[in-house]
Enzyme design. Structure first.
Site, short mmCIF file in Angstrom:
data_model
loop_
_atom_site.label_atom_id
_atom_site.label_comp_id
_atom_site.label_asym_id
_atom_site.label_seq_id
_atom_site.Cartn_x
_atom_site.Cartn_y
_atom_site.Cartn_z
N ASN A 9 0.86 -1.18 0.00
CA ASN A 9 0.00 0.00 0.00
C ASN A 9 0.90 1.23 0.00
O ASN A 9 1.52 1.54 1.01
CB ASN A 9 -0.88 -0.06 1.26
N LYS A 11 0.08 4.28 -0.19
CA LYS A 11 -0.56 5.45 0.43
C LYS A 11 -0.36 6.68 -0.47
O LYS A 11 -0.29 6.53 -1.68
CB LYS A 11 0.00 5.65 1.84
N HIS A 96 -9.41 1.09 4.94
CA HIS A 96 -8.13 1.22 5.65
C HIS A 96 -8.33 2.12 6.87
O HIS A 96 -9.13 3.06 6.82
CB HIS A 96 -7.08 1.81 4.70
N GLU A 98 -6.74 4.51 7.99
CA GLU A 98 -6.57 5.95 7.73
C GLU A 98 -7.82 6.54 7.10
O GLU A 98 -8.15 7.71 7.33
CB GLU A 98 -5.32 6.18 6.85
N GLU A 168 -5.31 -5.16 10.52
CA GLU A 168 -4.26 -4.17 10.78
C GLU A 168 -4.55 -3.45 12.09
O GLU A 168 -5.34 -2.48 12.11
CB GLU A 168 -4.21 -3.15 9.65
N GLY A 174 2.55 2.03 10.88
CA GLY A 174 3.50 3.12 10.76
C GLY A 174 4.22 3.47 12.05
O GLY A 174 4.87 4.49 12.15
N SER A 214 3.52 -2.36 10.26
CA SER A 214 4.97 -2.43 10.42
C SER A 214 5.58 -3.77 10.00
O SER A 214 6.52 -4.25 10.63
CB SER A 214 5.37 -2.08 11.87
P1 PGA Z 1 2.89 0.14 7.71
O1 PGA Z 1 1.41 0.39 7.11
O2 PGA Z 1 3.40 -1.12 7.08
O3 PGA Z 1 3.66 1.36 7.30
O4 PGA Z 1 2.74 0.02 9.19
C1 PGA Z 1 0.54 -0.69 6.91
C2 PGA Z 1 -0.74 -0.17 6.33
O5 PGA Z 1 -1.17 0.93 6.69
O6 PGA Z 1 -1.37 -0.84 5.49
#
Ligand code: PGA
Length: 252
Positions: A9, A11, A96, A98, A168, A174, A214
């Site tokens: 992803n 983003k 997601h 976010e 997740e 992140g 992560s």
């Molecule tokens: P990350 O994000 O691997 O940077 O923690 C995962 C995601 O948001 O899908």
């Protein structure tokens, strides 16, 4: 046997040129990854160019979001699933954290988007996951259960063939803080039991449940060793072709 899925992803990173560059450099690095499905999710504006460059390769393309409806309409700024398909995508990420956190997406909108995506012939990668407060309060199972049930509400057994779930935990996205393999396995097994109850054992056994939060080349193998972890949704570590390939090629 469930075929693992490793999805990147991206983003809101990378202009069109950089997206093409990353996708093209990824191609040879994962060309022998027959053990897994490989997917990348660039920003909307780069989808067509990236999909064209990946045509004939083993890398599929996903969008990171979609509208709740497929019919054309006066919905300024929205992109219908049918348009995502038209841009060369086979998959779309929906719900997601976010999107839920910053764009007010709810389980209800997630459900509408999932149905619209399936209606356009896309495969939906549906994201669920508890926040830190829920994890600390020990209510993570209930929270995720509600998200799964509401997000997949009304889907038939055959619809479920086109669903991938991504667990997740928000506190792991992140942050550099990954769920332990034990925590991931517990939740994945919980989700699978839930799907067995709603859609039957066969659907539950076939369902791919990805872990996200992560994920890095250093921790992918221990996560993939968990019985119910069927792949990963990768954010930060998917931005470099080398590190994403390191995750895809976790088998060594
Ligand atoms: P990350 O994000 O691997 O940077 O923690 C995962 C995601 O948001 O899908």
């Amino acid at each position: 046997m469930r075929k693992p899925v490793i999805a990147g992803n991206w983003k809101m990173y990378k202009l069109i040129g950089e997206s093409i560059e990353s996708a093209v450099s990824l191609k040879p690095l994962v060309a022998n990854a027959f053990h897994a499905e490989v997917i990348i999710a660039p920003v909307y504006t780069a989808l067509r160019s990236v999909a064209d460059r990946l045509d004939g390769s083993n890398i599929k393309v996903a969008a990171q979001n979609c509208s709740v409806q497929n019919e054309f309409g006066a919905l300024t700024g929205e992109i219908a699933p049918v348009m995502i398909k038209d841009a060369g995508c086979s998959h779309v990420i929906i719900g997601h954290s976010e999107r839920r956190q910053f764009f007010a997406e709810t389980d209800e909108t997630v459900n509408r988007k999932v149905k619209a995506a399936l209606g356009a012939g896309l495969i939906a990668i549906v994201c669920v996951g508890e926040d830190l407060a829920s994890r600390d309060a020990g209510t993570q199972n209930v929270v995720v259960e509600e998200q799964v049930i509401a997000g997949l509400n009304g889907l038939t057994v055959s619809d479920m063939e086109r669903i991938i779930i991504a667990y997740e935990p928000v506190w792991a996205i992140g942050t550099g803080r990954t769920a332990t393999p034990v925590q991931a396995q517990e939740m994945h097994a919980h989700i699978r039991h839930l799907i067995a109850a709603t859609h039957g054992n066969q659907v539950a056994e076939a369902l791919r449940i990805l872990y996200g939060g992560s994920v890095k080349p250093e921790n992918i193998a221990e996560l993939m060793a968990c019985e119910d972890v069927d792949g990963a949704l990768v954010g930060g570590a998917s931005l470099s072709a080398e590190s994403f390939a390191g995750i895809v090629n976790y088998t060594g």
